[in-house]
Design an enzyme around this catalytic site. Structure first.
Site, short mmCIF file in Angstrom:
data_model
loop_
_atom_site.label_atom_id
_atom_site.label_comp_id
_atom_site.label_asym_id
_atom_site.label_seq_id
_atom_site.Cartn_x
_atom_site.Cartn_y
_atom_site.Cartn_z
N MET A 116 0.79 -1.02 0.02
CA MET A 116 0.09 0.04 0.14
C MET A 116 0.98 1.18 0.10
O MET A 116 0.35 2.24 0.37
CB MET A 116 -0.83 -0.06 1.19
CG MET A 116 -1.77 -1.30 1.02
SD MET A 116 -2.97 -1.56 -0.14
CE MET A 116 -4.34 -0.63 0.27
N ILE B 295 3.87 3.85 -2.01
CA ILE B 295 4.29 4.34 -3.49
C ILE B 295 5.92 3.73 -3.37
O ILE B 295 6.68 3.76 -2.55
CB ILE B 295 4.34 5.64 -3.58
CG1 ILE B 295 2.92 6.09 -3.85
CG2 ILE B 295 5.17 6.10 -4.95
CD1 ILE B 295 2.53 7.74 -3.64
N ASN C 213 2.44 -5.03 -10.54
CA ASN C 213 1.40 -4.82 -9.22
C ASN C 213 -0.07 -5.07 -9.66
O ASN C 213 -0.44 -4.85 -10.82
CB ASN C 213 1.33 -3.00 -9.09
CG ASN C 213 0.61 -2.76 -7.93
OD1 ASN C 213 0.21 -3.51 -6.77
ND2 ASN C 213 -0.17 -1.65 -8.03
N HIS D 263 -3.81 -3.83 -9.16
CA HIS D 263 -4.72 -2.86 -8.40
C HIS D 263 -6.31 -3.29 -8.74
O HIS D 263 -6.62 -3.55 -9.85
CB HIS D 263 -4.33 -1.68 -9.52
CG HIS D 263 -5.10 -0.41 -9.03
ND1 HIS D 263 -4.93 0.43 -7.76
CD2 HIS D 263 -6.05 0.28 -9.45
CE1 HIS D 263 -5.73 1.24 -7.45
NE2 HIS D 263 -6.67 1.42 -8.47
C1 GRF Z 1 -6.50 -6.00 -3.03
O1 GRF Z 1 -7.52 -5.43 -3.27
C2 GRF Z 1 -5.18 -5.26 -3.93
O2 GRF Z 1 -5.74 -5.19 -5.39
C3 GRF Z 1 -5.14 -4.24 -3.18
O3 GRF Z 1 -5.04 -4.51 -1.84
C4 GRF Z 1 -5.85 -5.75 -1.68
C5 GRF Z 1 -4.91 -6.73 -1.12
O4 GRF Z 1 -5.62 -8.02 -0.74
N1 GRF Z 1 -3.75 -3.47 -3.46
P1 GRF Z 1 -4.96 -9.15 -0.28
O5 GRF Z 1 -3.99 -8.69 0.99
O6 GRF Z 1 -4.36 -9.77 -1.33
O7 GRF Z 1 -6.12 -10.00 0.47
#
Ligand code: GRF
Length: 192
Positions: A82, A84, A99, A101
């Site tokens: 989470m 940058i 990544n 998203h």
């Molecule tokens: C997912 O929605 C991903 O796209 C976002 O954070 C969430 C992570 O979920 N960046 P997890 O930890 O893989 O269950």
């Protein structure tokens, strides 16, 4: 994010042979990440680079880069990271960092992609796996999957529907990378 369900989806794909690769390590900035439990259960080395223990972002990034380089991965996968990614790391892993998203980029980059989609009133949402470059959620797109936004959806319901597709999207992109089928041409990723 801590939950690690995307990480688990990748491990599952490795275990059942959809991805012919091994995971050399899990690196997390969050000492409480459940992803670390998942890694340990699969005998994967875990390294924690705890953001809160560094005096500055620069120091943190330096330590993180050191750990990443010492793993010597062919591919670096961000799954629920989470923050940058700093310039030096982007440079070091240019063309070999991806990544996931939870939105159909270039719409709704940054935090809470699902909430942004809902608030904007789109009828179709989804997820994107992309190469990481210096722009936030802005690198060349590898795979996207979409889902409908239904009447009565709240953020949680939409996020759950998108997450199911994330669990397909990320392993697929990794498989394509590992099979040497991806090349970046300008903004486009060509799949052979
Ligand atoms: C997912 O929605 C991903 O796209 C976002 O954070 C969430 C992570 O979920 N960046 P997890 O930890 O893989 O269950």
């Amino acid at each position: 994010s801590g939950r690690g369900s995307n990480f688990q989806a990748v491990l599952d794909a490795m275990r059942d042979g959809r991805i012919r690769a091994t995971c050399v390590g899990l690196i997390t900035d969050n000492p409480k990440a459940y992803a670390a439990e998942r890694a340990r259960a699969a005998d994967i080395p875990v390294t924690t680079v705890d953001y809160s223990r560094f005096a500055s972002r620069e120091e943190y990034e330096k330590a993180l880069l050191r750990e990443l380089v010492s793993c010597n991965p062919d591919l670096l996968v961000l799954a629920g990271y989470m923050r940058i990614v700093g310039r030096e790391i982007v440079k070091e892993f240019n063309g070999r960092m991806i990544n996931i998203h939870p939105a159909l980029l270039p719409s709704f980059p940054g935090l809470h992609g699902q909430r942004q989609a809902l608030e904007h009133g789109v009828k179709v949402a989804g997820c994107t796996v992309h190469f990481v470059d210096e722009n936030l959620d802005g690198g060349p797109i590898i795979v996207q999957k979409c889902v409908p936004v239904l009447e009565g959806d709240d953020e949680e319901a939409l996020a759950a529907r998108i997450l199911e597709q994330e669990h397909r999207c990320l392993p697929e992109a990794i498989r394509l990378f590992c099979e040497g089928r991806l090349s970046i041409v300008g903004r486009r990723v060509i799949i052979r």
